[in-house]
Each structure stands twice: as structure tokens, then as C-alpha cells.
Design a protein around this motif. Structure first.
Motif, PDB file in Angstrom:
ATOM      1  N   GLY A 132     -15.571  69.299   4.712  1.00 51.34           N
ATOM      2  CA  GLY A 132     -15.546  68.551   5.958  1.00 51.34           C
ATOM      3  C   GLY A 132     -15.730  67.067   5.772  1.00 51.34           C
ATOM      4  O   GLY A 132     -15.340  66.272   6.630  1.00 51.34           O
ATOM      5  N   PHE A 181     -13.959  58.165  19.657  1.00 50.24           N
ATOM      6  CA  PHE A 181     -13.006  58.957  20.424  1.00 50.24           C
ATOM      7  C   PHE A 181     -12.963  58.517  21.880  1.00 50.24           C
ATOM      8  O   PHE A 181     -11.893  58.417  22.487  1.00 50.24           O
ATOM      9  CB  PHE A 181     -13.371  60.438  20.335  1.00 50.24           C
ATOM     10  N   ASP A 200     -17.389  57.512  10.552  1.00 44.06           N
ATOM     11  CA  ASP A 200     -17.619  58.631  11.468  1.00 44.06           C
ATOM     12  C   ASP A 200     -19.092  58.992  11.549  1.00 44.06           C
ATOM     13  O   ASP A 200     -19.614  59.283  12.630  1.00 44.06           O
ATOM     14  CB  ASP A 200     -16.827  59.862  11.010  1.00 44.06           C
ATOM     15  N   ASP A 257     -13.288  65.105   8.166  1.00 43.66           N
ATOM     16  CA  ASP A 257     -12.027  65.705   8.554  1.00 43.66           C
ATOM     17  C   ASP A 257     -12.050  65.946  10.056  1.00 43.66           C
ATOM     18  O   ASP A 257     -13.114  65.975  10.687  1.00 43.66           O
ATOM     19  CB  ASP A 257     -11.814  67.037   7.820  1.00 43.66           C
ATOM     20  N   TYR A 258     -10.884  66.146  10.627  1.00 45.78           N
ATOM     21  CA  TYR A 258     -10.811  66.359  12.067  1.00 45.78           C
ATOM     22  C   TYR A 258     -11.502  67.667  12.455  1.00 45.78           C
ATOM     23  O   TYR A 258     -11.485  68.645  11.715  1.00 45.78           O
ATOM     24  CB  TYR A 258      -9.353  66.407  12.529  1.00 45.78           C
ATOM     25  N   HIS A 259     -12.111  67.663  13.627  1.00 50.00           N
ATOM     26  CA  HIS A 259     -12.695  68.855  14.260  1.00 50.00           C
ATOM     27  C   HIS A 259     -13.877  69.436  13.455  1.00 50.00           C
ATOM     28  O   HIS A 259     -14.163  70.630  13.558  1.00 50.00           O
ATOM     29  CB  HIS A 259     -11.638  69.949  14.469  1.00 50.00           C
ATOM     30  N   VAL A 260     -14.522  68.611  12.673  1.00 49.78           N
ATOM     31  CA  VAL A 260     -15.699  69.085  11.929  1.00 49.78           C
ATOM     32  C   VAL A 260     -16.933  68.834  12.781  1.00 49.78           C
ATOM     33  O   VAL A 260     -17.134  67.739  13.315  1.00 49.78           O
ATOM     34  CB  VAL A 260     -15.816  68.361  10.575  1.00 49.78           C
ATOM     35  N   GLN A 261     -17.799  69.838  12.910  1.00 47.27           N
ATOM     36  CA  GLN A 261     -19.003  69.731  13.712  1.00 47.27           C
ATOM     37  C   GLN A 261     -20.130  69.099  12.905  1.00 47.27           C
ATOM     38  O   GLN A 261     -20.347  69.423  11.736  1.00 47.27           O
ATOM     39  CB  GLN A 261     -19.444  71.112  14.205  1.00 47.27           C
ATOM     40  N   ARG A 306     -18.566  59.526  15.938  1.00 46.67           N
ATOM     41  CA  ARG A 306     -17.167  59.812  16.265  1.00 46.67           C
ATOM     42  C   ARG A 306     -16.940  59.888  17.763  1.00 46.67           C
ATOM     43  O   ARG A 306     -15.868  59.556  18.260  1.00 46.67           O
ATOM     44  CB  ARG A 306     -16.739  61.123  15.602  1.00 46.67           C
ATOM     45  N   GLU A 307     -17.959  60.345  18.478  1.00 50.55           N
ATOM     46  CA  GLU A 307     -17.799  60.454  19.929  1.00 50.55           C
ATOM     47  C   GLU A 307     -17.544  59.093  20.549  1.00 50.55           C
ATOM     48  O   GLU A 307     -16.745  58.948  21.476  1.00 50.55           O
ATOM     49  CB  GLU A 307     -19.048  61.082  20.539  1.00 50.55           C
ATOM     50  N   ASP A 357     -23.797  60.917  14.151  1.00 50.71           N
ATOM     51  CA  ASP A 357     -22.361  61.084  14.394  1.00 50.71           C
ATOM     52  C   ASP A 357     -21.909  60.067  15.436  1.00 50.71           C
ATOM     53  O   ASP A 357     -22.336  60.119  16.590  1.00 50.71           O
ATOM     54  CB  ASP A 357     -22.082  62.503  14.884  1.00 50.71           C
ATOM     55  N   ARG A 386      -9.649  57.266  23.671  1.00 48.30           N
ATOM     56  CA  ARG A 386      -9.157  58.058  24.795  1.00 48.30           C
ATOM     57  C   ARG A 386      -9.126  57.235  26.073  1.00 48.30           C
ATOM     58  O   ARG A 386      -8.151  57.269  26.828  1.00 48.30           O
ATOM     59  CB  ARG A 386     -10.041  59.289  24.994  1.00 48.30           C
TER      60      ARG A 386
END
Length: 882
Positions: free
Chosen positions: A551, A737, A527, A706-710, A733-734, A731, A741
């Protein structure tokens, strides 16, 4: 001219039947257009994501040592008939100058000369400000965010680069975002290629450092390389052709599968039209027995009666095609107007002209084919017997000879695809015969075979489930059975129309789901990457402390040791690699953690053996690029110069390729940097990095969150926990994702097209059920006259529709399963690839339920209409219809 006039006169007399039949044909044609164009649009969207995440480049031409090539090679490559696009780039290492014109210490930059707007590769980068320049010349530049920060530059400001020919001043027109972890060590400056050529190589012929080649879709990359490499070797300039990322080739195979899938859906859709037209014309002949008998009585010949039915079918097919083509395009446009789908169908609506031709020509051919049996039935009408057609007792026995014929027809496609076709057809012709034979012969035979099995299914469901349905609705079982048995082939035609719709749904979703989920989505990599300040590396205690940051997943946190034989320690390894990218880089990792965080595709060896060998010490994993350039394979010995023990022999434990790296390279336009670094990178263990290279502190840590961590919050917490400033978190993760998606929405769209196709095909059932009820109005009138109530008659028709729906579900699931099984062989024949079967059970269940609902809804209005009619009106209407 008399026959067309009679056909038109019949349409005027039976406007409702003509309208419903034309609508059914139009919906069938629209189904073909919608399916093929819908999948063409999905394919266009998939190509967009393919190019976005993995680039459109299939091959690259470079020169050893990253030496420049004469730009004439670009022109030569463009002349190759197999090349779609060939673009040259000039890349050079430069120094950034501050506002006073002095070199900024330690700030090397990567200058990239691009031919805009033809070169669209940089457009994948997110722009922080400004925009991209257009043209191949001009003193303009786009810089990354770190360069903008170092130079304190914004859009509209001027920057300067240092070079042998003097400083080059450029106006900043855009600022692009690159991963902070890499941009921090090597800034990037994009500028027009002619500008860089004139400044970096004054007075010389135009040169490039690499040529990016995109091949035409039907070109095999390996054949292109094998053809061009000897030509380049003959030049003796050290030029080489390298095939780029294998992710693209694997995904492209699946796109071909989607294309095959769309035409399979179109073929089945035309078979749906055949059954619908057959049912409609058969009902028309049954309704007009008395009229046809009168025509025979006044002198019309048998062939003329037959041609009358054929002409009716032909006219209805023309009307249906004229309405169905634009209707199919509208269906796809409606889908693309839905926000969820508009987001992914970035290529817009792609019209499949082959699908349109297939729909128009197919509708006419199917109309002619479907009219043969009704025409033959009309020709056999006897003027005397037709006067009392309702007095004849209908045959209700299962036609066993036709059932056996149906089984033989069903086996044709499977035998052709899986049988020993090579023994019958010469080797070179075997595959084309299998592929085209599947669409032209195999699938029609399969569907025709299931149609011939329909009477058996009707009788089986009638006997097995009929008593339960009759008990639930309070009906007489014998009366319910008579409604089906009295018109066995009528029921078979209705069930066949329902069958085709569900078969489309099952086959397309199973194959589409298998193809899309079979893609090796390159989304498995860490991530975040955390970088420590150059002067404050992290020891193992600090890494453990970092892993406990809220996180961050402690069980997915891994330090990465960096060392290089060319430099004395890891600090110079990191900085020196930016200046000397060809320097061998040694990355030390935890073998257990690394294989969990990063998805690696082993080209030699396997994960289990490599993991065990790494733990033994002094073993390394090398990249596919490393093997191609240096010829190492599993078991080869690689000598590395270490600061503690001199030259140490390491054994190659595996050769890997990482899809995750491919995505980062393409999306961040880092081809040259990563090509050179991965080609000179080896992966060992943390223990080897410590024992041989003396690396005990780490500048790089990979981790999952973890999910939804900034990201910003994690960075602040890390700095607070470690008491260090200057930490950086990259980061990714984008990227992960967006990949997941995008492709999952693409799968959703493919499923939606299939669901819409099933619904449209099933709408034709409304016509057959309505025509079936209209043809039995006299029978219903008799039932009402002998005491059957309105409620009983309503429930009787609905029960009949429910049983027909169950038969349609059974036939559809069986046909769809067999089509899916055969489609695996088609994929293997067409593209040499058949993904593992992945059945979307929820969609199959939804489709089965939808068939039942459609069957009941199709009968609801006719049932209500016949139930509320008076007995005398039913008797009169039935006689006049006959």
C-alpha cells in the motif's frame, strides 16, 4: 393609441408567432439572468472553498516575540474603511492538569482564546463530539482528540489548566479533530477569549496576541500593509503587519475573472436576443407584406408603419422580460437542486441583480435595435408591389460590401484590446476605455460582424457540403440550394441565432476552464506522515523496510531528519519545539524526493539550481516567512550551531513558499504554530543532518500511498512489519481529495451553466425556423403541386436545417475562438492576470453536436406539418399569410 391597438390586434391574429417570439425573448432574458446568477452562485461557492482551504484572513497584526498587544488595536483596525473584519485572538502555552490537579508530565497545551461566533476559523475543524460554544465568555472549552484521550475526558466532563493565577476549570462542550502527528506533541484547547484574558492576565487591560484582518474584496493587501506598518512603527511596540497566504490572493484574482466572465456571457446573451428578435420581426414583416400594403393604401403614413413594427418589438420585449427574469432564476435553482451541484453550491443561489438589470434593460434596448431594419423594410413597402410580393425574384448574391463591413466590425474588438490604444487615449484612461469598450462596443461589433459574414458562410457551406447532403437524402441539389439562396438573410438570421449559442459555450468554457484550471490548486503534498515512538526512532534499514509495506509507494517514501541548534539531539528538537516554537528547526530531506512529494513555489532561485546546490552540502532552503523576518536571500550565509562541528556556515539555496502547508494551516487552524515554526525552519539534506547534527534515526517519514488504501490497515501493517507499537499515521489524503473534488465540481458547474446557456439561446432558433417555414407555405404548395412528394418535402426541410446547423457551427466556433482570444486581454486589463488557454475539446465537440441536433429538432415539427398538408391548403395558407 391607434398603433398599440393595431400591434395588439396583430398579436391576436398571429397568436402562435407572438407566443413564440415572446418565448424566444423570455428565454434570451432568462439566459442573461441564469448566466450571471449562475456564475455569481459559483463565485459564492468558490469563496466558500477559498475560505475553507485557505482561510479568509488577508493580513495579521502581531508583536515580535509573540508578546501580547493591547486589544484597542482591534478597534482601530475595524475603523479602517478597507477592513471588512478584524478579530483578535489570545494564545498562550499552558499545562494540563490530571484529575488530581497535578501537571501531566511533558504535556504542554496551546490555549486559544477566540471571540465566538464572530471568529469562524475553528469551525473548519471536524468535530468528533459535541459542538462549539457561542459567546466570548464562560468556563467552557473545545479540546482536540489527543487532549481528550490524555485527560480521559468526554463532552460534559471538566478539565483543568495550570497557570500563575491558579487552576482554571473548564467544561468540555466539544472535541475537535486535529492531525495526530501534531496534536500528539501539542494539544489545543479553545476557550472564550474573555475567559482566557481574565485568567491569564488578571487585573490587566484586555490583550490579544494576534489580530486577523479580512480586507474588502477591492482592497490591495500590499497597500494596506504599507499604510498601517508606519502607524504601528510609531507606537514602538514591535508590532508588525504580515500579509498571509498568497494562495488566497491568487485564487481571488481568478474569482474576479469568473465575475468578468459572467458579464461577458450576459453581453453575448443579449446579442442572442437581438438576433432572435430581429429574425422574428423580419419574418413578421415578410409575412404581412400584403397587410402593410393595405394599411398604406388606406392612408397610413410611412413613419406610422415603421413605429408600428417598433411598438410590436417593444411590447414583445416587455412580455419577454417579465417572463424571462423569474425563469432565469428558476433555471439556476434547478441546477442547485441537482445533488451533484447542491454539494458544491454551499452558498446557495446568489441572485445577480446586475444581471437582472442587464437582462431587462438589455432586452428593451435590443428589441428597439432589432426592430430598426424590419421597420425600415416595412416603411419601404409599396402598396402596388406588395400585392404580388411573391412574384419578385429574390436576390441570392453574397453582399460583398456588407461582408467587408463585417470583417471591419470583427476587427474592432481585437484592435481595441491589442492595438496601440495608448497612442489614442491618455494613459490613465486607456485601461477603462479598453475594458468598458469591450462590452459596450467591441463584443457587439464582433457579433454583428459575424452576422454580416453569415451570407458568405451560407453560400460557402451550400456549395461545399450541399452536394453531399443532397446525395445522402436523395434530393435535387438545385432545389436544395434555392431554399437557402431564396432567403439568404433569413438563413443568415437563423444561423446567427445558432452561432451565438455555440459562441457562448466555447467562450465561457474556454475561459472558465482556463481560469479554474489556471488556479494553483494547493494539493501537492505527501499522502501520509508516519511518526515513530519517541523512544524507538527508525534507522535507515527500518525506513527501507517500512517502504516495502503493501500500500505504500516505495518510490515515494522519504525519511525526514529533525534537528535544532538549541537542543542536543532530535528527540529534544521535537519536544522542545513544542515548548519553544521560535527555536530554529533544521529539517533534513532527500532533495530529489522532496521536490516530487511537495510542491514548492520558489520566490528566489529555482528548483533545479536549489536541488543541485543542496546536493553539494551545507546549503539550505528557507521559507518566505524566514526571509521576511531575518532578511536572508539566495546566497546569504546562515550560521547554525551544530553539535559535531560547532558553528557551521550554510548558504541559502532558495526561498520557497508551499501552497500545501497553507491548506493544512488553515484547515487545521494552526496559524500560530506554523507561522512560528515555518518562520524558523530551514531545509537541508539528510547527509547534512547526519554529518553536522548527528541525526541517524528518524521520527518522521513522509510517503504516498496506492489508491484506495486505508490508513488503519497501513498502520497495522507497518507495526507488524517493524515490530513496533505506538506508530502513528497522519493521513492528509482527505484534504487533497476534497480540494480536487471541490474545485473540479466547481468547474463542472461552470460548464453546466454554459451548456444550459447555449441550449436556452438555441431554443430561439425554433421560432425563426418555424416562422421561416410558415412564410414559405405558398412556395411549398407550388412544389407539391408540380410533383414533389411529401417525403421529398420533409427531407428538403430537414436538409435545409442541417445546412443551417453546419453554418451555425462554423460561425459559432469562429466567433467563440475570437471572443476567447480577446477575453485573455480583458482578463489582463481587469485583474492583471490571464491564465494559459485550456480548451475543453470534449465540451466544444458536444456543443457543436448540440447545435446540429437543435437545428434538426427545431425544424422537425414544422417539416412534418408542411409535408402532411395538402397542396391546396398550403397555397391558401401561404396567400392569406402574405
Amino acid at each position: 393609441m391607434i398603433l398599440p391597438k393595431l400591434a395588439i390586434s396583430n398579436f391576436r391574429l398571429h397568436k402562435v408567432r407572438a407566443l413564440l417570439t415572446s418565448l424566444a425573448i423570455a428565454l434570451s432574458v432568462s439566459l442573461v439572468v441564469a448566466v450571471t446568477s449562475g456564475y455569481a452562485s459559483a463565485e459564492g461557492a468558490a469563496h466558500y472553498y477559498l475560505n475553507k482551504y485557505l482561510g479568509s484572513t488577508d493580513a495579521q497584526v502581531t508583536r515580535r516575540g509573540n508578546q501580547p498587544l493591547d486589544e484597542s488595536i482591534v478597534t482601530e483596525l475595524r475603523g479602517d474603511p478597507d477592513v471588512a473584519v478584524a478579530l483578535g485572538r489570545l494564545e498562550s502555552e499552558v499545562r494540563l492538569l490530571d484529575r488530581q490537579g497535578r501537571p501531566i508530565p511533558g504535556r504542554g497545551a496551546h490555549a486559544v482564546g477566540v471571540d465566538r461566533p464572530a471568529d469562524k476559523g475553528p469551525e473548519k475543524l471536524a468535530l468528533v463530539a459535541g459542538g462549539w460554544f457561542h459567546g466570548d465568555s464562560g468556563d467552557v472549552a473545545v479540546i482536540d482528540q489527543v487532549a481528550a484521550e490524555v485527560l480521559s475526558a468526554k463532552v460534559g466532563d471538566a478539565i483543568a489548566l495550570a497557570g500563575a493565577a491558579g487552576a482554571l476549570r473548564l467544561k468540555v462542550v466539544g472535541i475537535a479533530h486535529k492531525p495526530g502527528i501534531l496534536a500528539a506533541h501539542m494539544q489545543t484547547v479553545y476557550l472564550p477569549i474573555r475567559t482566557l484574558q481574565r485568567w491569564a492576565m488578571p487585573g490587566q487591560a484586555p490583550q490579544v496576541t494576534r489580530v486577523q484582518v479580512e480586507l474588502k474584496s477591492d482592497t490591495r493587501a500590499a497597500e494596506f500593509r504599507d499604510r498601517w506598518q508606519p502607524r504601528l512603527d510609531a507606537r514602538r511596540q514591535g508590532e508588525t503587519v504580515r500579509l498571509t497566504r498568497e494562495s488566497r490572493r491568487e485564487l481571488d484574482k481568478n474569482l474576479q475573472g469568473v465575475r468578468v466572465l459572467s458579464y461577458m456571457g450576459g453581453t453575448i446573451s443579449m446579442l442572442a436576443a437581438t438576433f432572435i428578435i430581429f429574425s422574428a420581426l423580419s419574418m413578421g414583416v415578410a409575412e404581412r407584406q400584403r397587410t402593410l400594403a393595405m394599411l398604406r393604401a388606406i392612408g397610413m403614413l410611412r413613419p406610422q408603419v415603421g413605429w408600428l413594427v417598433v411598438i410590436e418589438g417593444f411590447i414583445l420585449a416587455l412580455i419577454g422580460a417579465a417572463v424571462g427574469v423569474p425563469l432565469g432564476i428558476v433555471f439556476v435553482k434547478v441546477l442547485t437542486s441537482i445533488p451533484q451541484f447542491a454539494e458544491i453550491l454551499v452558498a446557495g443561489v446568489v441572485i445577480s441583480w446586475g444581471g437582472i438589470a442587464m437582462g431587462v434593460i438589455g432586452s428593451i434596448l435590443t428589441a428597439l435595435a432589432a426592430s430598426v431594419l424590419p421597420a425600415w423594410s416595412a416603411m419601404r413597402v409599396s402598396p402596388l408591389k406588395a400585392m404580388t410580393p411573391l412574384a419578385a425574384a429574390p436576390r441570392s448574391r453574397v453582399p460583398w460590401r456588407l461582408t467587408l463591413l463585417g470583417l471591419l466590425l470583427i476587427a474592432v474588438d481585437t484592435l481595441m484590446l491589442y492595438g496601440p490604444i495608448e497612442r489614442i487615449v491618455p494613459g490613465a484612461w486607456a485601461r477603462p476605455v479598453q475594458f468598458y469598450g469591450h462590452f459596450a462596443l467591441g463584443t457587439p461589433c464582433l457579433m454583428a460582424g459575424f452576422f454580416l459574414l453569415a451570407p458568405l458562410f451560407v453560400r460557402t457551406v451550400e456549395r461545399a457540403i450541399g452536394p453531399l447532403v443532397a446525395a445522402m437524402l436523395g434530393l435535387n441539389l438545385t432545389l436544395l440550394r434555392q431554399q437557402l439562396s431564396a432567403g439568404l438573410w433569413r438563413a443568415a438570421g437563423t444561423c446567427a441565432a445558432l452561432m451565438v449559442g455555440l459562441a457562448i459555450l466555447v467562450a465561457m468554457n474556454v475561459q472558465g476552464n482556463s481560469f479554474l484550471n489556471g488556479w494553483k490548486l494547493p494539493n501537492q503534498f505527501p499522502d501520509i506522515f508516519i511518526t515513530a515512538p519517541i523512544l524507538s526512532p527508525l534507522d535507515m534499514a527500518a525506513v527501507r523496510k517500512l517502504a516495502t509495506t503493501p500500500g505504500i509507494r516505495a518510490d515515494r517514501t522519504m525519511p525526514i531528519a529533525i534537528a535544532s541548534p538549541e537542543f542536543s539531539n532530535s528527540i529534544f528538537a521535537m519536544v522542545g519545539a513544542a515548548v519553544m516554537p521560535n527555536a530554529t528547526m533544521f529539517f533534513g530531506v532527500d532533495p530529489d524526493m522532496a521536490f516530487e512529494l511537495m510542491k514548492l513555489d520558489f520566490r528566489e532561485g529555482n528548483a533545479e539550481q536549489a536541488q543541485a546546490m543542496l546536493k553539494k552540502g551545507r546549503h539550505v532552503i528557507v521559507t518566505e516567512e524566514f526571509r521576511q523576518l531575518r532578511g536572508f536571500k539566495v546566497g546569504s550565509t546562515l550560521s547554525l550551531k551544530t553539535p559535531r562541528h560547532g558553528v557551521v556556515d550554510y548558504t541559502v539555496a532558495g526561498v520557497v513558499w508551499s501552497p500545501g502547508i497553507d491548506v493544512i494551516v488553515s484547515m487545521q487552524d494552526m496559524g500560530r504554530q506554523f507561522d512560528q515554526r515555518t518562520a524558523a525552519s530551514v531545509f537541508g539534506t539528510l547527509d547534512d543532518a547526519r554529518e553536522d547534527f548527528g541525526v541517524e534515526r528518524y521520527y518522521l517519514v513522509a510517503a504516498n500511498l496506492d489508491y484506495h488504501v486505508q490508513r488503519a490497515k497501513v498502520l497495522w501493517q507497518i507495526e507488524q512489519r517493524l515490530g513496533l507499537a505506538g506508530m502513528n499515521v497522519g493521513d492528509v489524503r482527505e484534504i487533497k481529495f476534497s480540494i480536487q473534488r471541490g474545485f473540479h465540481k466547481l468547474l463542472l458547474f461552470a460548464s453546466s451553466v454554459a451548456v444550459a446557456a447555449m441550449a436556452v439561446a438555441s431554443l430561439g432558433v425554433t421560432n425563426t425556423i418555424m416562422a421561416s417555414i410558415r412564410s414559405r407555405r405558398w412556395t411549398f404548395g407550388v412544389l407539391r403541386s408540380i410533383g414533389v412528394t411529401r417525403s421529398q418535402l420533409l427531407r428538403l426541410v430537414l436538409a435545409e436545417a442541417a445546412l443551417l446547423g453546419l453554418v451555425g457551427v462554423a460561425l459559432g466556433l469562429a466567433a467563440g475562438a475570437l471572443i476567447s482570444f480577446n477575453a485573455k486581454a480583458v482578463g489582463r486589463i481587469a485583474i492583471g492576470y490571464a491564465p494559459p488557454t485550456d480548451v475543453p475539446w470534449q465540451v466544444v465537440g458536444f456543443g457543436s453536436l448540440a447545435v446540429m441536433v437543435i437545428a434538426l429538432l427545431a425544424s422537425l415539427w414544422p417539416a412534418w406539418d408542411v409535408a402532411r398538408a395538402e397542396p391546396l391548403a398550403l397555397l391558401q395558407a401561404g396567400r392569406s399569410a402574405a
